[in-house]
Enzyme design. Structure first.
Site, PDB file in Angstrom:
ATOM      1  N   ASP A   1      -6.813 104.287  45.698  1.00  0.00           N
ATOM      2  CA  ASP A   1      -6.323 103.857  44.387  1.00  0.00           C
ATOM      3  C   ASP A   1      -4.839 104.177  44.294  1.00  0.00           C
ATOM      4  O   ASP A   1      -4.370 105.151  44.893  1.00  0.00           O
ATOM      5  CB  ASP A   1      -7.075 104.572  43.264  1.00  0.00           C
ATOM      6  CG  ASP A   1      -8.525 104.126  43.152  1.00  0.00           C
ATOM      7  OD1 ASP A   1      -8.805 102.969  43.498  1.00  0.00           O
ATOM      8  OD2 ASP A   1      -9.362 104.939  42.726  1.00  0.00           O
TER       9      ASP A   1
ATOM     10  N   ASP B   1     -10.466  96.655  41.989  1.00  0.00           N
ATOM     11  CA  ASP B   1     -11.001  96.967  40.664  1.00  0.00           C
ATOM     12  C   ASP B   1     -10.581  95.910  39.647  1.00  0.00           C
ATOM     13  O   ASP B   1     -11.375  95.492  38.799  1.00  0.00           O
ATOM     14  CB  ASP B   1     -10.500  98.336  40.195  1.00  0.00           C
ATOM     15  CG  ASP B   1     -10.948  99.463  41.099  1.00  0.00           C
ATOM     16  OD1 ASP B   1     -12.009  99.329  41.730  1.00  0.00           O
ATOM     17  OD2 ASP B   1     -10.233 100.474  41.176  1.00  0.00           O
TER      18      ASP B   1
END
Length: 211
Positions: free
Chosen positions: A153, A174
């Protein structure tokens, strides 16, 4: 002259899937390149060496400087290795449990998406694109877990000049899942099947992606 055949729904899925998964993985490579010490530490110079390092090395050291700010009041880039799900879910479980659980959830979501996609008519482009987004995001994060046991991330959004009040760090995969789910839920003609697809995919995002 014969009528021109419409673009196959499977060709559209393949095009979007390959393109979006490639973009997701490339942005994660850039996060490793710009936000960690990997290539400096290993001396990787060529693109081939760096790609190999990106695929082989795990548990990297973030750069010691301040995060890279895209727009300082609300948006910065910050390298995070997420072995669990959003808000730290499942971090306390063993790696074997997490890997098995996320694998089952991801494969189940992919199977459901493909099953629903198969039933779509050729003219249902809206739903085809929405499902392609969700599928690409789910697979993008699944590839991370398969290769490393965690998701990379790097996108960090926070309240105006308050980094302590922030959304969980996330990535392009995401974002694809969230946008795809939103399209499914908002589509007026999607019916109960699309509602179910949206709920299933959102559950996969929370359980099997990095945020």
């Amino acid at each position: 002259m014969s009528a021109r055949r419409p673009f196959s729904k499977w060709a559209l899925l393949a095009l979007l899937f390959v393109t979006l998964v490639a973009i997701d993985q490339w942005t994660k490579y850039l996060a490793v390149e710009r936000l960690t010490t990997l290539f400096e530490r290993t001396g990787a110079e060529t693109l081939g060496e760096r790609l190999a390092g990106f695929l082989e090395h795990q548990h990297l050291e973030p750069i010691s400087t301040d995060p890279y700010y895209v727009w300082r009041p609300v948006w910065r880039m910050n390298y995070v290795e997420n072995p669990g799900a959003a808000w730290g879910l499942f971090r306390g479980h063993s790696e074997a449990f997490r890997n098995g659980f996320f694998t089952l959830v991801s494969l189940g979501a992919v199977a459901f998406i493909l099953h629903y996609y198969r039933k779509l008519r050729a003219e249902q482009r809206y739903l085809q694109v929405a499902l392609a987004l969700v599928l690409s995001g789910a697979v993008g994060n699944f590839l991370d877990r398969l290769a490393r046991g965690y998701v990379i991330d790097f996108i960090e959004w926070y309240w105006w000049n308050r980094p302590d009040i922030r959304w969980p760090t996330f990535n392009i995969a995401d974002s694809l899942i969230v946008v795809g789910v939103a399209l499914l839920v908002l589509h007026p003609g999607s019916g109960k099947a699309a509602q179910k697809a949206g709920a299933d995919a959102e559950g996969d995002r929370r359980a099997s992606t990095g945020g």
